[in-house]
Design a protein around this motif. Structure first.
Motif, short mmCIF file in Angstrom:
data_model
loop_
_atom_site.label_atom_id
_atom_site.label_comp_id
_atom_site.label_asym_id
_atom_site.label_seq_id
_atom_site.Cartn_x
_atom_site.Cartn_y
_atom_site.Cartn_z
N ASN A 145 0.83 -1.20 0.00
CA ASN A 145 0.00 0.00 0.00
C ASN A 145 0.87 1.25 0.00
O ASN A 145 2.03 1.22 0.38
N THR A 203 -1.71 6.83 -2.39
CA THR A 203 -2.16 7.00 -3.78
C THR A 203 -2.99 8.29 -3.89
O THR A 203 -3.38 8.87 -2.87
N TRP A 243 -6.10 7.81 -1.85
CA TRP A 243 -5.81 8.00 -0.42
C TRP A 243 -5.80 9.50 -0.09
O TRP A 243 -6.46 9.95 0.85
N CYS A 297 -12.62 5.49 1.49
CA CYS A 297 -11.21 5.22 1.23
C CYS A 297 -10.98 3.72 1.07
O CYS A 297 -10.26 3.28 0.19
N GLU A 331 -8.65 1.46 -1.45
CA GLU A 331 -7.31 1.33 -0.86
C GLU A 331 -7.09 0.06 -0.05
O GLU A 331 -5.94 -0.34 0.15
#
Ligand code: HEC
Length: 111
Positions: free
Chosen positions: A50, A53, A56, A93, A97
């Motif tokens: 992760n 991004t 995010w 989110c 994500e």
């Protein structure tokens, strides 16, 4: 051995905090404390797969602001509505994500 990331630990603390908020709100109480340092969302180290991004980044500040509205004791907006809006920001989110915890997070919503 599974070693949770700093972010995973923060997320689990956020989960526990919101579980406690839900219990307080359902019991008719008015939460006034936000003991977590949510600014850590910007710095906590994440699992390798992760990262921060664009998705995010588009959710994180909206989420932090929505958690702060819950303890705003002079707000005109219904407490349950503010709380559920914040949980929906967790879900927003998570939809892109980190999909795994979604069923667990949905349980935080107040019906
Ligand atoms: C801005 C995006 C974002 C928001 C907002 C967000 N999460 Fe997360 N969450 C993530 C990401 C990404 C991970 C994976 C962490 C990692 O990679 O270390 C995660 C992981 C988790 C986990 C799993 C932790 C573990 O043990 O692996 C839980 C539970 C969780 N989040 C709950 C929540 C709750 C509850 C909220 C709202 C109060 C929330 N999240 C808000 C992005 C977000």
């Amino acid at each position: 051995m599974y070693q949770p990331s700093e972010m995973a630990n923060l997320m689990n603390a956020m989960y526990a905090y919101n579980q406690q908020l839900k219990a307080q709100i359902v019991a008719g109480k008015t939460p006034t404390q936000l003991p977590l340092d949510l600014a850590k969302l910007h710095t906590a180290e994440m699992t390798d797969k992760n990262g921060r991004t664009p998705a995010w980044n588009s959710f994180v500040n909206v989420f932090i602001a929505s958690q702060q509205t819950i303890i705003d004791t002079i707000s005109n907006v219904d407490l349950k509505e503010r709380y559920n809006a914040s949980i929906n920001n967790c879900l927003g989110c998570h939809k892109t994500e980190c999909t795994g915890p979604i069923p667990k997070i949905k349980k935080l919503l107040i019906q």
